[in-house]
Design an enzyme around this catalytic site. Structure first.
Site, mmCIF file in Angstrom:
data_model
loop_
_atom_site.group_PDB
_atom_site.id
_atom_site.type_symbol
_atom_site.label_atom_id
_atom_site.label_comp_id
_atom_site.label_asym_id
_atom_site.label_seq_id
_atom_site.Cartn_x
_atom_site.Cartn_y
_atom_site.Cartn_z
ATOM 1 C CB SER A 18 -0.945 -0.041 1.199
ATOM 2 O OG SER A 18 -2.011 0.857 1.044
ATOM 3 C CG ASP A 66 -4.238 -4.893 -2.886
ATOM 4 O OD1 ASP A 66 -4.524 -5.270 -4.033
ATOM 5 O OD2 ASP A 66 -5.100 -4.564 -2.056
ATOM 6 C CG HIS A 68 -5.434 -3.319 1.378
ATOM 7 N ND1 HIS A 68 -4.870 -3.008 0.159
ATOM 8 C CD2 HIS A 68 -4.898 -2.426 2.269
ATOM 9 C CE1 HIS A 68 -4.043 -1.974 0.288
ATOM 10 N NE2 HIS A 68 -4.041 -1.617 1.555
#
EC number: 3.1.1.89
Length: 407
Positions: free
Chosen positions: A185, A211, A342
């Protein structure tokens, strides 16, 4: 993403090792389908028995506290470290916003199972986990006043470079090991920025982003404040905080949650609400001024930086236009985890580790056997031909290279 790409991704995933079984629960998760609503999830007393903290032993060999003075700030960077051995690589991990270095704990352990000589460095970013930032007073002592929050991309870039170089100095490494950067992220944006600026030079073999895609990240920022307003701001206990993460499916692996979540919360000395004394270490709402700067230009930098490139996504439809074109041109490796959330590295640590190790091996220059140069091949052939003819090598009369005169 095309149907062909989707089927290829699924076929690759089918060959990966299975995840370990989850911690058993005495009560069935009959309400798991409601987990997408973070607002309605409340911890249950029975399930708290299975949400106890898991500790950090067995994941890293040691923890380092690296002190640093930057202008008027005293910073202590907290680092989880397992050193590489026998010329093994160093996987440098950077977590996402609101998370901590322990987000990679289970993945790190799985990497070491597959590649025992690998090193793992996973640091807490500033204002996350156990990394502290305090304002320094004129007498050099730490000022209790809270330092101004700075989570800009440039700042996080320099923090990561400091941690890598200071770890090298602390551990007495003559040179840096070969490095594979891994970022989840926000961490993906940080390691991509480091790779693009080339400050690790030839020591950077490759980088992997987990991700995060510029297009979908920018779209998600529009709803970030709504999400933050729906999640609990405090918890009655540490187990209840762990349980919220698993019940809301923020983290889908209970084993991972038991290890990583305790580093995300702290117990207030004087709680504003005595019934809920556990609060978040990082106030994500306060990071809003930096959100856009984290992700603008991410796709371009990811494609342009030098080194092997890997993108791991939880969904199949998150590629933006630049990345779709880059994928069709074969500029990077893509892996899709359709069953993960996630937090890919926490939900499926064994599969993530296997892909990262394979990615390293694919980019390991020490394992390459280069073909001989054309000039060397020609010289070798000439020597063999001359030896076969039985003619001694020498110079022609007059001192210049030419035909040889027989006596």
């Amino acid at each position: 993403m095309s149907d062909l790409q989707k089927s290829f991704a699924k076929s690759k995933l089918a060959k990966l090792p299975p995840e370990p079984p989850p911690i058993p629960e005495s009560v069935a998760d009959e309400d798991d389908d409601s987990g997408s609503s973070t607002e309605t999830v409340t911890p249950s007393p029975v399930k708290q028995l299975f949400a106890r903290p898991g500790g950090t032993r067995g994941f890293f060999d040691q923890e380092l506290y690296l002190q640093r003075r930057v202008n008027d700030l005293d910073i202590v960077h907290h680092v989880y470290l397992t050193s590489p051995t026998n010329s093994g690589p160093l996987f440098v991990m950077h977590h996402g916003a609101g998370s901590s270095g322990l987000s990679f704990a289970n993945c790190a352990a799985e990497i070491r199972k597959i590649l025992p000589n690998a090193g793992i460095l996973s640091a807490d970013a500033r204002d996350h986990g156990s990394t502290s930032v305090k304002r320094a007073s004129e007498d050099g002592e730490a000022d209790p006043e809270t330092a101004r929050l700075d989570l800009s991309l440039d700042t996080l870039n320099q923090d990561l470079l400091f941690v890598i170089r200071e770890t090298q100095a602390k551990m007495g490494w003559e040179t840096l090991p070969d490095i594979v950067l891994v970022g989840h992220s926000l961490g993906g944006a940080v390691i991509t920025d480091v790779a693009k600026k080339g400050e690790l030079g030839g020591k950077l073999l490759a980088y992997a982003v987990l991700d995060v895609v510029e297009g979908s990240a920018m779209d998600a920022l529009q709803s970030m404040e709504t999400y933050l307003s729906t999640r609990p701001s405090r918890f009655p206990s540490l187990p209840s905080g762990i349980e919220w993460h698993t019940r809301s499916r923020t983290i889908r692996n209970r084993t991972s949650a038991r290890v990583s979540v305790p580093s995300l919360l702290y117990h207030e000395d004087v709680p504003k609400d005595p019934s809920k004394p556990w609060v978040w270490r990082t106030n994500l709402a306060e990071t809003k001024p930096f959100w856009e700067g984290w992700f603008v230009g991410l796709s371009r930098k990811f494609l342009e930086a030098r080194g092997g490139k890997l993108l791991l996504l939880a969904g199949t439809d998150r590629l933006d236009k630049e990345l779709m074109i880059g994928q069709m041109q074969g500029k990077y490796q893509l892996q899709v985890f359709p069953d993960a959330g996630h937090f890919i590295q926490e939900d499926q640590p064994a599969r993530t580790a296997q892909i990262l190790v394979d990615f390293y091996k694919r980019n390991d220059r020490s394992a390459l056997v280069l073909p001989p140069k054309v000039a060397d091949m020609q010289a070798s052939a000439a020597m063999k031909k001359g030896a076969g003819a039985g003619v001694p090598l020498g110079k022609a009369e007059g001192g210049t290279t030419g035909s040889f005169k027989r006596s």
